[in-house]
Write a protein that holds these residues in place. Structure first.
Motif: not given
Lengths: 388, 358
Positions: B175, B187, B195, B197, B221, B224, B232-234, B236
């Motif tokens: 994602d 992700s 994760v 960047k 993951p 995202i 940042v919301y992963a 999991d």
């Protein structure tokens, strides 16, 4: 000791159901076959004609293994699609259209059936899926899930018992589900609390392992024979919600060895073509074993006629590499044999491993053949029985 | 030595989760912790919103996203995988990327704030940026492996790959999301567990995570999202938790009460909400489906606002939700794997949630 007893019992059953015995006493039903019943467009060919069914208007649907399986490479995985197609013809056999072009779940055709509302249901043995098309040709329900990726190398079929026992190494419960680091990782951490399930009992739900056929009762409940990998019948309500499943791998009552075909009568009784055990098992609507028919060979394809007096057709098809057997039996629902017709072969009126029968009309059958790559329309003349 | 220690920790973590599931295996599988107390959010599903032309079919509903005009993009697993473009009324416009080198096994589609369309493919391990009308490829992240024949499938039980992971190659990437500066967050994924960047030009900045169940570790993951502050919301998924990282990937919070997050989505606007789907597993196991399938609506701090939906094949029920589009807070699109469809959901919260009422 117990095992040897079982073997003796099986041997006895096999002897009793010998085709020779059956043929001595069963009258022949005269019949004709129309030549070239289906008219194909110039650039479309049928392959193995494993599925054939008609709708209420007499249109003919053929689910065929044709074209080539394609493999797309990914990182460490490979994805497979293609090689089965669904065609519709009008009652005269003229090509009307193709349904499901390029559909994800068309991988290795097994059967097609049309329900009382004229929805078209496809059973795909390779994708482990049952796919429902509405009469307009749109997909309105999917059951089961295609394995994400193929194993390389692929598992080999057990040559000693092709299509019979579960594949070597296949997981006993809903195996053959493809790859998966991370597969099912979204599941709650707790696995379902079950002792090890009997081989072939499968997973509760629409989790199939090489399913073979579909049928409905009058209420619209869905019955699926599942199949080669699993050895169970699965029942769902008309919306596809799982109700129950029954059966496991074996030779006893409510056990199966390649349940290859399924039909439901007007009262909701369920007839299962237990091909590897050379018998038809009959269950009530809840899956309770009621009886079995042992004298009509290996039921590759079964079909029950509609109408007030229902009949059961079952094909003791010849194998894909021989001309042995091949006859189709006509029976009362209680198992009484009324007659038989046909034999293995490649000529018109002969059968190349009949894989599905359509019997919407009692004396006008369509049969789809594996090895002859064709559909025959048969006109039966039971009134002239004995004139062979 | 250090590596050995890390391995020990990982093994311990695996054993821990293993014994947990074994213990719970004696009972029925459990609901998400928040299930019992979360209020139901009423909703309806618009019947047959997407109109498929004759002869055009949808496969597994994997990715769905809208652009600023309300157009709908669906990335689905077909033969092999296809990206479809619909208008705001659900009319089919066109297929994007027909025959594209990167389209093999769909995993996500998202639309950025400039209306560029990004497709994430876990088959070829590429992330492809299209211009808004889908006619040109603007950027490619990752690379499809060169073909040297089909490699054998790794044996069952092959240990997962551990960090460090290559900067510009993915392991079944899942994602994508962006912050306001245009930085890209991925992700990654099933094989990798991190994760990662990149800046807006696709240059590697940093990554976090390896396989495991400890904080800062990940087990598949699967989705995202990034909020307006850049957090940042992963999702999991395998660890049944959402890990929240700051913009520089420092762990800030863990939400472990909403089941296994198959998909996460954050609404735009001044008061943002987080949607997370505790989807029923795609193995069609009816025992597991009976205790999963709902979507949670949360505040960004993890407070559960409500929930809706359950597993099933009827309209309004969910067949393994794999993506949520939440450009409009109460008008969601969900894509379903095992149902081969996209539904448009109209949420009807009984008490309007506004910034002032908070």
């Amino acid at each position: 000791m117990k095992r040897s007893l079982q073997l003796v019992a099986v041997a006895t059953v096999l002897l009793m159901s010998s085709p020779l015995l059956a043929q001595l006493t069963v009258p022949e039903i005269p019949y004709d076959s129309a030549a070239n019943v289906l008219t194909m467009p110039a650039d479309i060919y049928l392959g193995e004609a494993v599925g054939v069914a008609t709708n209420s208007k007499g249109n003919i649907f053929v689910y065929t293994r044709t074209g080539h399986p394609s493999v797309v490479e990914g990182t460490n995985r490979a994805f497979r699609f293609g090689s089965s197609r669904l065609f519709e013809f009008d009652p005269s056999g003229k090509f009307v259209r193709e349904l499901g072009q390029g559909v994800y779940g068309f991988l290795f055709a097994h059967t097609v059936r049309v329900d009382p509302q004229d929805n078209v249901w496809v059973v795909d043995e390779g994708a482990n899926m049952v796919i429902k098309f509405n009469p307009q040709g749109q997909i309105v329900m999917t059951m089961g899930r295609k394995p994400e990726a193929i194993r390389i190398p692929t598992p080999t079929i057990n040559a000693a018992n092709p299509g019979g026992a579960p594949l070597p190494g296949a997981a006993p419960a809903g195996g053959g589900r493809g790859e998966g680091a991370g597969r099912g990782a979204g599941a709650p951490q707790a696995a379902p609390a079950t002792p090890p399930a009997p081989i072939g009992a499968g997973v509760l739900g629409d989790n199939f392992n090489r399913p073979t056929d579909v049928a409905w009762d009058a209420a619209g409940n869905i019955f699926i024979s599942d199949g080669y990998g699993n050895s169970r019948v699965a029942k769902f309500d008309k919306n596809g919600a799982f109700i129950k499943s029954w059966g496991s791998y074996g030779t006893g009552s409510s056990q199966f060895n390649t349940l290859h075909s399924i039909a439901v009568d007007a009262k909701g009784m369920v007839y299962v073509g237990d091909r590897g055990n050379r018998r038809i098992q009959v269950f009530d609507n809840d899956g309770n074993f009621k009886t079995q028919f042992l004298n009509v060979g290996a039921p590759w394809a079964i079909c029950i006629t509609p109408g007030p007096h229902q009949y059961l057709y079952t094909s003791n098809s010849n194998g894909t590499a021989d001309f042995e057997n091949g006859e189709i039996y006509k029976m009362e629902l209680d198992g009484k044999i009324l007659g038989k017709f046909g034999k293995g072969g490649k000529l018109l009126k002969e059968f190349g491993s009949v894989h599905e029968i359509d019997c919407r009309k009692e004396n006008e059958l369509y049969v789809g053949e594996i090895t002859n790559w064709r559909v025959q329309k048969l006109t039966l003349r039971p009134g002239q029985a004995g004139t062979k | 030595m250090k590596r050995g220690l890390v391995l020990c920790l990982v093994v311990a973590a695996l054993l821990c989760t293993g014994s947990l599931s074994f213990a719970q295996g004696l009972q029925q599988p459990e609901r998400a912790k928040a299930y019992a107390t979360a209020r139901e959010i009423p909703y309806t599903s618009v019947p047959n919103f997407l109109k498929m032309p004759a002869g055009v079919y949808m496969g597994e509903g994997i990715g769905v996203a809208t652009n600023s005009k309300g157009h709908v993009f669906v990335y689905h697993r077909s033969s092999p995988s296809k990206l479809y473009h619909f208008d705001q009324n659900g009319n089919f416009i066109k297929e994007i990327g027909k025959g594209l080198y990167g389209f093999a096994f769909a995993h996500a589609v998202r639309v950025d704030k400039e209306d560029n369309i990004w497709a994430v493919d876990e088959g070829t391990d590429t992330v492809i940026k299209f211009n808004p009308d889908g006619t040109r490829v603007l950027m490619v992240l990752g690379r499809r492996p060169e073909s040297h024949g089909l490699p054998p499938t790794p044996a069952v039980g092959t240990p997962p790959l551990m960090a460090p992971y290559p900067q510009y190659r993915f392991g079944r990437v899942t994602d994508i999301a962006w912050d306001n500066a245009g930085n890209i967050f991925l992700s990654d994924g099933y094989f990798h567990s991190r994760v990662v960047k990149y800046d807006k030009n696709g240059k590697f900045v940093k990554d976090v995570g390896t396989r495991g169940a400890l904080p800062n570790q990940l087990n598949t993951p699967h989705g995202i999202a990034v909020d307006a502050n850049g957090n940042v919301y992963a999702a999991d998924r395998g660890n049944r938790r959402i890990q929240v990282f700051s913009n520089d990937l420092t762990l800030r919070a863990v939400y472990d009460n909403v089941g296994a997050p198959w998909s996460v989505c954050i609404t735009p606007g001044p008061h943002q909400y987080l949607y997370s789907s505790n989807s029923n597993p795609d193995n069609n196991n009816s025992v597991l489906a009976a205790v999963t399938g709902e979507i949670y609506k949360m505040e960004l701090d993890g407070t559960v606002v409500g929930k809706f939906g359950k597993a099933g094949k009827q309209i309004g029920e969910f067949q393994t939700v794999h993506a949520i589009d939440c450009r409009n807070e109460n008008e969601l699109y969900v894509a379903e794997i095992t149902g081969w469809r996209v539904q448009k959901l109209m949420l009807k919260p009984q008490t309007p949630q506004t910034a002032s009422a908070r």
